[in-house]
Scaffold this motif. Structure first.
Motif, PDB file in Angstrom:
ATOM      1  N   PRO A   1       0.953  -1.267   0.308  1.00 35.18           N
ATOM      2  CA  PRO A   1       0.171  -0.034   0.093  1.00 35.18           C
ATOM      3  C   PRO A   1       0.928   1.343  -0.048  1.00 35.18           C
ATOM      4  O   PRO A   1       0.703   2.267  -0.925  1.00 35.18           O
ATOM      5  CB  PRO A   1      -0.791  -0.082   1.413  1.00 35.18           C
ATOM      6  N   ALA A   2       1.833   1.205   0.831  1.00 36.01           N
ATOM      7  CA  ALA A   2       2.746   2.277   0.883  1.00 36.01           C
ATOM      8  C   ALA A   2       3.503   2.681  -0.436  1.00 36.01           C
ATOM      9  O   ALA A   2       3.641   3.793  -0.820  1.00 36.01           O
ATOM     10  CB  ALA A   2       3.745   2.142   2.096  1.00 36.01           C
ATOM     11  N   VAL A   3       3.792   1.562  -0.869  1.00 36.68           N
ATOM     12  CA  VAL A   3       4.570   1.632  -2.380  1.00 36.68           C
ATOM     13  C   VAL A   3       3.750   2.309  -3.461  1.00 36.68           C
ATOM     14  O   VAL A   3       4.042   3.261  -4.337  1.00 36.68           O
ATOM     15  CB  VAL A   3       5.064   0.237  -2.777  1.00 36.68           C
TER      16      VAL A   3
ATOM     17  N   HIS B   1       0.044  -5.140 -10.513  1.00 38.33           N
ATOM     18  CA  HIS B   1       0.558  -5.777 -11.948  1.00 38.33           C
ATOM     19  C   HIS B   1       1.305  -4.647 -12.565  1.00 38.33           C
ATOM     20  O   HIS B   1       2.349  -4.929 -13.314  1.00 38.33           O
ATOM     21  CB  HIS B   1      -0.818  -6.109 -12.671  1.00 38.33           C
ATOM     22  N   SER B   2       0.862  -3.386 -12.592  1.00 42.20           N
ATOM     23  CA  SER B   2       1.623  -2.421 -13.082  1.00 42.20           C
ATOM     24  C   SER B   2       2.855  -2.065 -12.631  1.00 42.20           C
ATOM     25  O   SER B   2       3.997  -1.920 -13.188  1.00 42.20           O
ATOM     26  CB  SER B   2       0.790  -0.894 -12.897  1.00 42.20           C
ATOM     27  N   LEU B   3       3.034  -2.409 -11.103  1.00 41.00           N
ATOM     28  CA  LEU B   3       4.172  -2.101 -10.466  1.00 41.00           C
ATOM     29  C   LEU B   3       5.192  -3.251 -10.844  1.00 41.00           C
ATOM     30  O   LEU B   3       6.335  -2.807 -11.229  1.00 41.00           O
ATOM     31  CB  LEU B   3       4.043  -2.040  -9.029  1.00 41.00           C
TER      32      LEU B   3
ATOM     33  N   GLU C   1      12.044   7.056 -15.231  1.00 43.12           N
ATOM     34  CA  GLU C   1      11.153   7.453 -14.013  1.00 43.12           C
ATOM     35  C   GLU C   1      11.110   6.381 -13.043  1.00 43.12           C
ATOM     36  O   GLU C   1      11.322   6.917 -11.629  1.00 43.12           O
ATOM     37  CB  GLU C   1       9.958   7.394 -14.759  1.00 43.12           C
ATOM     38  N   THR C   2      11.367   5.226 -13.265  1.00 48.74           N
ATOM     39  CA  THR C   2      11.444   4.077 -12.206  1.00 48.74           C
ATOM     40  C   THR C   2      12.666   3.980 -11.322  1.00 48.74           C
ATOM     41  O   THR C   2      12.629   4.022 -10.063  1.00 48.74           O
ATOM     42  CB  THR C   2      11.205   2.611 -12.942  1.00 48.74           C
ATOM     43  N   TYR C   3      13.735   4.528 -12.054  1.00 49.38           N
ATOM     44  CA  TYR C   3      15.070   4.681 -11.178  1.00 49.38           C
ATOM     45  C   TYR C   3      14.911   5.792 -10.481  1.00 49.38           C
ATOM     46  O   TYR C   3      15.411   5.681  -9.393  1.00 49.38           O
ATOM     47  CB  TYR C   3      16.057   4.854 -12.489  1.00 49.38           C
TER      48      TYR C   3
END
Length: 366
Positions: free
Chosen positions: A27-29, A39-41, A93-95
């Motif tokens: 939830p926090a992530v 799933h997107s994560l 962006e993920t980095y």
């Protein structure tokens, strides 16, 4: 009932534990990163791990090793593609999110550990090279192929190279031959077996018997009995008869009497039975001078030694050679073979169940 695999049980326990820890952080992530769902994560952090790691060739021995390779590959991808914040890349962006949010970084570490353990069998075992992933055995016109992921293409057998690492059975084991059977060179046909006794019957009474050697027959029968009486017969390495030095080529020079390929480390050990009557005895020497006889004997010796040197140079096969004195005691020769037949865990592989076993020992008992 199949015997419980303590290693698999321990691995599944850790996977479940990691999943619980991830669910606690999830939830926090999602809130911090803005990803809409799990799933997107996972698509962003796990969908392309094979692009960051050479999973076709790397033998990954631990989750820490896997994480290290993943991080190196991810960073190298950013550098190679000159990816920056201005480029609008999802990789960057993920980095950036990983740099910003500690909880996301913690989640990633748990996710990568779980990914490794879920794919442990495929990632941790040593895989044969493409050249070594198919072998041929037997006499001319009675030869067979053993491949790992065989498929018949344009009149020839080949391996599906992309699936070699996913092969679940130990390479070159009884389980391997039960999975693939033998392929017939040049024909879209196989010889498969319903069960292990049927394979062993074919092994002894067709392949080994065809050699015409009483010594090989005795060893084949000892191997058959050994497998049939073993608690884990599928994991036992194949005793490979008549390994063909030049593969499928008809005009091959040499065959080894027996070969064992250890499934974990893929070391090859050859066993050559060399009675004087077939490997050293000279004929047609009547009327020859002693010098000519010596030259002929030397030529025979050089030919025999060239065979073993070539096996070692090309295939890395060290051969144990048994002469007449050795052949008086065939069970003793099989005892040598058994040293390489007993299934064992590679020293590099994880043994997670040891931790469980360590803390269940009652040290108060003597």
């Amino acid at each position: 009932m199949a015997k419980r695999n303590p290693e698999l049980t321990a691995r599944n326990r850790i996977i479940n534990q990691l999943t619980e820890e991830m669910n606690t952080l999830l939830p926090a992530v999602l809130k911090k990163t803005g990803f809409t769902n799990v799933h997107s994560l996972h698509g962003k952090i796990g969908g392309k791990f094979d692009e960051y790691i050479d999973i076709q060739n790397d033998v990954i021995t631990s989750s820490e090793h896997f994480i290290s390779l993943w991080l190196q590959g991810y960073k190298q991808t950013l550098l190679d593609r000159h990816i920056t914040a201005e480029g609008g890349s999802m990789i960057y962006e993920t980095y950036s999110l990983l740099q910003t949010h500690k909880v996301f970084k913690e989640y990633l570490m748990l996710f990568l550990r779980r990914t490794y353990l879920r794919n442990y069998e495929a990632l941790s075992k040593k895989r044969p090279s493409i050249e070594d992933a198919e072998i041929y055995i037997g006499q001319n016109n009675a030869n067979y192929g053993i491949l790992i992921t065989p498929r018949f293409v344009n009149g020839f057998w080949e391996n599906d190279k992309s699936e070699i690492r996913h092969f679940k059975k130990p390479y070159w084991s009884i389980g391997h031959i039960m999975e693939t059977g033998f392929v017939i060179p040049g024909k879209n046909d196989k010889i498969t077996f319903r069960d292990i006794p049927e394979y062993l019957n074919f092994f002894v009474n067709v392949i080994v018997r065809n050699s015409g050697s009483t010594y090989e027959m005795q060893l084949g029968e000892l191997y058959r009995d050994y497998v049939l009486n073993h608690a884990r017969p599928e994991n036992i390495p194949l005793l490979i008869p008549e390994f063909r030095y030049e593969g499928i080529d008809v005009a091959h020079k040499y065959r080894l009497d027996f070969t064992i390929i250890e499934p974990n480390d893929l070391n090859k050990i050859g066993f050559e039975l060399s009675p004087w009557s077939t490997h050293g005895q000279l004929t047609g020497t009547k009327g020859m001078t002693q010098k000519a006889i010596n030259e002929k004997a030397q030529a025979n010796f050089e030919k025999e030694m060239a065979k073993h040197k070539n096996y070692f140079k090309k295939h890395g096969i060290f051969s144990m050679i048994y002469t007449d004195e050795d052949l008086k005691d065939i069970p003793a020769i099989f005892e040598d073979m058994k040293k390489y037949l007993e299934p064992k865990t590679s020293s590099q592989q994880l043994q997670l169940h040891i931790l469980d076993d360590f803390f269940t020992v009652d040290v108060t008992k003597k």
